[in-house]
Enzyme design. Structure first.
Site, mmCIF file in Angstrom:
data_model
loop_
_atom_site.group_PDB
_atom_site.id
_atom_site.type_symbol
_atom_site.label_atom_id
_atom_site.label_comp_id
_atom_site.label_asym_id
_atom_site.label_seq_id
_atom_site.Cartn_x
_atom_site.Cartn_y
_atom_site.Cartn_z
ATOM 1 N N ARG A 44 -7.675 3.714 -4.376
ATOM 2 C CA ARG A 44 -8.162 2.388 -3.999
ATOM 3 C C ARG A 44 -8.819 1.705 -5.196
ATOM 4 O O ARG A 44 -9.255 2.376 -6.127
ATOM 5 C CB ARG A 44 -9.212 2.531 -2.886
ATOM 6 C CG ARG A 44 -8.655 3.204 -1.652
ATOM 7 C CD ARG A 44 -9.756 3.712 -0.718
ATOM 8 N NE ARG A 44 -9.183 4.287 0.491
ATOM 9 C CZ ARG A 44 -8.664 5.518 0.570
ATOM 10 N NH1 ARG A 44 -8.687 6.329 -0.481
ATOM 11 N NH2 ARG A 44 -8.151 5.948 1.697
ATOM 12 N N HIS A 46 -2.785 3.030 -3.025
ATOM 13 C CA HIS A 46 -1.609 3.655 -3.630
ATOM 14 C C HIS A 46 -0.495 2.665 -3.996
ATOM 15 O O HIS A 46 0.676 2.894 -3.715
ATOM 16 C CB HIS A 46 -1.032 4.712 -2.676
ATOM 17 C CG HIS A 46 -1.884 5.932 -2.510
ATOM 18 N ND1 HIS A 46 -2.684 6.445 -3.508
ATOM 19 C CD2 HIS A 46 -2.055 6.772 -1.438
ATOM 20 C CE1 HIS A 46 -3.300 7.536 -3.058
ATOM 21 N NE2 HIS A 46 -2.950 7.748 -1.824
ATOM 22 N N HIS A 98 2.241 12.830 -4.859
ATOM 23 C CA HIS A 98 1.462 13.000 -3.632
ATOM 24 C C HIS A 98 2.078 14.056 -2.708
ATOM 25 O O HIS A 98 2.254 13.835 -1.512
ATOM 26 C CB HIS A 98 1.352 11.645 -2.921
ATOM 27 C CG HIS A 98 0.106 11.464 -2.139
ATOM 28 N ND1 HIS A 98 -0.152 12.163 -0.984
ATOM 29 C CD2 HIS A 98 -0.968 10.663 -2.349
ATOM 30 C CE1 HIS A 98 -1.328 11.785 -0.514
ATOM 31 N NE2 HIS A 98 -1.852 10.872 -1.328
ATOM 32 N N TYR A 134 2.261 17.339 -0.412
ATOM 33 C CA TYR A 134 1.366 18.051 0.518
ATOM 34 C C TYR A 134 1.785 19.524 0.554
ATOM 35 O O TYR A 134 2.835 19.852 1.099
ATOM 36 C CB TYR A 134 1.501 17.477 1.932
ATOM 37 C CG TYR A 134 0.897 16.114 2.176
ATOM 38 C CD1 TYR A 134 1.407 14.962 1.569
ATOM 39 C CD2 TYR A 134 -0.160 15.956 3.078
ATOM 40 C CE1 TYR A 134 0.864 13.716 1.831
ATOM 41 C CE2 TYR A 134 -0.702 14.705 3.352
ATOM 42 C CZ TYR A 134 -0.189 13.596 2.722
ATOM 43 O OH TYR A 134 -0.711 12.353 2.994
ATOM 44 N N ASP A 176 -11.609 14.584 0.198
ATOM 45 C CA ASP A 176 -10.758 13.485 -0.277
ATOM 46 C C ASP A 176 -11.473 12.932 -1.508
ATOM 47 O O ASP A 176 -11.902 11.789 -1.539
ATOM 48 C CB ASP A 176 -10.601 12.431 0.826
ATOM 49 C CG ASP A 176 -9.555 11.385 0.469
ATOM 50 O OD1 ASP A 176 -8.931 11.517 -0.603
ATOM 51 O OD2 ASP A 176 -9.384 10.442 1.258
ATOM 52 N N GLN A 223 -7.410 14.497 -7.791
ATOM 53 C CA GLN A 223 -7.792 14.042 -6.451
ATOM 54 C C GLN A 223 -7.307 15.102 -5.466
ATOM 55 O O GLN A 223 -6.119 15.421 -5.416
ATOM 56 C CB GLN A 223 -7.129 12.684 -6.155
ATOM 57 C CG GLN A 223 -7.408 12.126 -4.776
ATOM 58 C CD GLN A 223 -8.795 11.483 -4.644
ATOM 59 O OE1 GLN A 223 -9.441 11.166 -5.652
ATOM 60 N NE2 GLN A 223 -9.258 11.302 -3.426
ATOM 61 N N GLU A 235 -3.555 15.814 -6.569
ATOM 62 C CA GLU A 235 -3.044 14.621 -7.249
ATOM 63 C C GLU A 235 -3.706 14.488 -8.618
ATOM 64 O O GLU A 235 -4.864 14.120 -8.718
ATOM 65 C CB GLU A 235 -3.344 13.388 -6.396
ATOM 66 C CG GLU A 235 -2.855 13.508 -4.966
ATOM 67 C CD GLU A 235 -3.586 12.554 -4.022
ATOM 68 O OE1 GLU A 235 -3.714 11.359 -4.330
ATOM 69 O OE2 GLU A 235 -4.054 13.008 -2.966
HETATM 70 C C1 BGC Z 1 -6.193 9.399 -0.557
HETATM 71 C C2 BGC Z 1 -6.557 9.371 0.913
HETATM 72 C C3 BGC Z 1 -5.382 8.799 1.664
HETATM 73 C C4 BGC Z 1 -4.214 9.707 1.427
HETATM 74 C C5 BGC Z 1 -2.972 9.320 2.145
HETATM 75 C C6 BGC Z 1 -5.029 10.294 -0.700
HETATM 76 O O1 BGC Z 1 -4.644 10.335 -2.026
HETATM 77 O O2 BGC Z 1 -7.260 9.828 -1.357
HETATM 78 O O3 BGC Z 1 -7.737 8.638 1.139
HETATM 79 O O4 BGC Z 1 -5.658 8.676 3.034
HETATM 80 O O5 BGC Z 1 -3.961 9.781 0.064
HETATM 81 O O6 BGC Z 1 -2.550 8.069 1.818
#
Ligand code: BGC
Length: 356
Positions: free
Chosen positions: A88, A113, A187, A189, A259, A292, A320
């Site tokens: 953000r 993002h 990103h 998971y 987070d 992150q 991340e």
């Molecule tokens: C962010 C989260 C977000 C997530 C999914 C992460 O990289 O830090 O706050 O909800 O991505 O979009």
């Protein structure tokens, strides 16, 4: 054994673009798949301690899964290349040379993002390659001047390389024709158990740093670089995630879990993730200053993933590698500014092993 490169159709977008799934593999050791929609990492098959190969990253069985409305509405960015700017930006804006750029919100009031149609939703050009000891794909995208209100035409190359030892490298290179900001990441998971019904709380996590970035109620860094001692963010020795994430703590409460960005030091190994049940271990190295870490706090079974599984909170952990979030508005953070004539570069390496 030399890694192998294969490709197959993965689906067609509503606009008629054909999407290809590329697989990089070493038999019985690793299989990584990526696609040219969003330069997305879709699959990671790894053996457990009995040699059983299982997928260890969330995603979907086909392109349709990635395009489903229930998923798109959730802003989860599963496996995506995220850009131009990960995370953000405070006030959804930044300023370069006295000009303020206002960015469109996409997740409620927040620009997250990269915005409404970030790099995760673009079709990238794909150039597969093979060398004597590696295989890979370079994805290329030309982001036009003014895209999502960011200045400058940015050209970005994201290269996934699997080498003969089974290491996966993701490297980024970008250039611009006007002063702009850039902070891309991947990103993915991870859930090393291979069972996406299971929570990642039993994974042991290690981050080689003394410092993390506390956040405010808008999930933006406060600007403080805080010591991890005495906080749930102390992973300086490997610890089960469950041991830390369930502590009563204001920072965990704000995010519904972890987070947060960890401020990395220049160490050979920046983090490890280990699943004791299967023996699978991931070892992370990066040139980026930040990591992150997101424990999938906002997954809530609202869409259907691989093999029909509805992904729930804590089904995965994202690692991340990036510059600190909101760096463009935080003078003390290392800069995300990119100037014409400069080349943005970053490299992250994922190594995998099995512990007996
Ligand atoms: C962010 C989260 C977000 C997530 C999914 C992460 O990289 O830090 O706050 O909800 O991505 O979009």
């Amino acid at each position: 054994m030399n890694p192998k490169l294969e490709s197959q159709p993965f689906g067609i977008t509503a606009k008629g673009d054909e999407i290809t799934l590329f697989s990089l593999s070493i038999e019985n050791k690793i299989k990584v798949s990526v696609m040219n929609y969003g330069a997305t990492w879709t699959h990671l098959l790894l053996p457990d301690r009995n040699g059983k190969m299982e997928d260890t990253v969330l995603g979907f069985d086909d392109l349709e899964g990635y395009l489903q409305k229930d998923y798109q509405d959730n802003y989860c960015y599963i496996g995506s290349t995220v850009g131009r700017v990960a995370g953000r930006l405070s006030g959804n804006q930044f300023t370069i040379d006295d000009k303020t750029y206002h960015l469109p919100p996409n997740q409620a009031e927040t620009h997250l993002h990269g915005g409404i149609e970030g790099w995760d939703k673009k079709i990238w050009e794909a150039a597969p390659f093979e060398t004597d000891n590696s295989v890979g794909i370079t994805f290329y995208y030309k982001s036009p001047d003014g895209e999502e209100n960011y200045p400058g035409t940015v050209e970005i190359w994201v290269t996934y390389t699997l080498d003969i030892t089974g290491k996966l490298e993701i490297s980024y290179r970008a250039i611009t024709d006007k002063k702009t900001i850039i902070n891309p990441t991947n990103h993915t998971y991870f859930n090393l158990s291979g069972d996406f019904h299971q929570s990642i709380e039993d994974h042991e996590f290690f981050v080689d740093t003394d410092h993390y970035l506390p956040i405010n109620e808008n999930s933006l860094p406060t600007g403080e670089v805080a010591h991890v001692a005495g906080t749930p963010f102390d992973f300086r020795t490997p610890k089960p995630i469950s041991e830390q994430i369930n502590k009563k703590d204001e920072q965990l409460k704000l995010a519904g879990g972890i987070d947060h960005c960890f401020a990395l030091k220049e160490s050979e190994i920046c983090a490890t993730l280990y699943h004791p049940g299967t023996g699978r271990k991931l070892t992370l190295s990066t040139t980026s200053p930040g990591l992150q870490v997101y424990t999938s706090n906002y997954l809530n079974k609202s869409f259907i993933g691989k093999s029909g599984v509805r992904y729930d909170k804590r089904a995965a952990i994202c690692l991340e590698t990036q510059h600190y979030p909101d760096a463009a508005n935080q003078p003390k953070f290392s800069s995300t500014l990119l100037l014409p004539g400069e080349v943005f570069k970053s490299t992250t390496v994922f190594a995998f092993s099995v512990e007996k």
